[in-house]
Design an enzyme around this catalytic site. Structure first.
Site, mmCIF file in Angstrom:
data_model
loop_
_atom_site.group_PDB
_atom_site.id
_atom_site.type_symbol
_atom_site.label_atom_id
_atom_site.label_comp_id
_atom_site.label_asym_id
_atom_site.label_seq_id
_atom_site.Cartn_x
_atom_site.Cartn_y
_atom_site.Cartn_z
ATOM 1 N N ARG A 184 101.409 -0.989 -136.274
ATOM 2 C CA ARG A 184 102.697 -0.912 -135.598
ATOM 3 C C ARG A 184 103.846 -0.528 -136.534
ATOM 4 O O ARG A 184 105.018 -0.769 -136.230
ATOM 5 C CB ARG A 184 103.028 -2.224 -134.859
ATOM 6 C CG ARG A 184 102.017 -2.538 -133.762
ATOM 7 C CD ARG A 184 102.472 -3.672 -132.882
ATOM 8 N NE ARG A 184 101.498 -3.971 -131.851
ATOM 9 C CZ ARG A 184 101.391 -3.342 -130.686
ATOM 10 N NH1 ARG A 184 102.225 -2.359 -130.405
ATOM 11 N NH2 ARG A 184 100.468 -3.688 -129.814
ATOM 12 N N LEU A 185 103.524 0.067 -137.668
ATOM 13 C CA LEU A 185 104.547 0.588 -138.569
ATOM 14 C C LEU A 185 104.789 2.049 -138.201
ATOM 15 O O LEU A 185 104.416 2.980 -138.920
ATOM 16 C CB LEU A 185 104.103 0.428 -140.025
ATOM 17 C CG LEU A 185 103.859 -1.022 -140.459
ATOM 18 C CD1 LEU A 185 103.392 -1.076 -141.915
ATOM 19 C CD2 LEU A 185 105.126 -1.861 -140.279
#
Length: 207
Positions: A184-185
């Site tokens: 989720r970066l």
């Protein structure tokens, strides 16, 4: 911005958006040009629905460009956009794990441009545009088909564009390009400007 490379590279956001849409055309099963279009009513209550983006306009400079879709001006979205003069949308492609978010100012697209697009639609779609009182109550499916038969008899095999139907051009003040990242970066770059005549300012955003 040296940090902005790969799929985010370029000095024209409309070119980047078109490239991403072209990529999606090769991978999405249905309607790669589908957008979730947001408007607000007179009380500020939001409305969102899916429509099809029909054109990404590109001008002579990175400041020139817009996004165009078509609708019945009497529909709920048509009336809300006319009232506010603003709208927003998101294009999301699961196959690419990318999305484009846009917020901007709206104006109608009429005349030859709208006529040409209307003429490119199938005959049944053109007759349907005449028959549908979009967003208004409908007593039955049969009543709609009866209206289709009525307008077919009235307008024949080559119906002109209805005066209540045409395009809406969204000239963006903000465009965000988003790509999925591990854990989720995600990668996010937003292009912002104060007016349609201003230069773009670009920033990387936290995921």
């Amino acid at each position: 911005m040296s940090d902005r490379s790969g799929i985010f590279a370029g000095d024209n956001p409309f070119v980047i958006a078109q490239t991403w849409l072209d990529d999606a055309t090769e991978t999405e099963i249905n309607d790669p040009n589908a957008i979730a279009l947001a408007s607000v009513d007179a009380d500020g209550l939001p409305n969102v629905r899916m429509v099809l983006l029909k054109e990404i306009e590109q001008g002579a400079t990175p400041a020139d460009g817009a996004f165009v879709f078509y609708t019945n001006y009497g529909s709920t979205k048509g009336q809300e956009i006319a009232l506010a003069g603003k709208a927003a949308f998101v294009m999301h492609w699961k196959s690419l794990r990318r999305q484009v978010r846009v917020r901007g100012l709206c104006e109608r697209v009429e005349g030859p441009q709208a006529d040409a697009y209307f003429a490119s639609r199938s005959l049944k779609s053109r007759l349907g545009a005449w028959a549908s009182h979009q967003s208004q109550p409908l007593s039955s499916r049969g009543a709609l088909m009866a209206e289709v038969a009525k307008v077919t008899a009235q307008h024949g095999p080559s119906p002109k564009r209805p005066p209540f139907w045409g395009g809406i051009r969204i000239t963006p003040l903000e465009i965000e390009f988003w790509a999925d990242g591990a854990f989720r970066l995600h990668d996010r770059f937003v292009w912002r400007r104060l007016s349609a005549q201003s230069d773009w300012q670009i920033q990387r955003l936290n995921p």
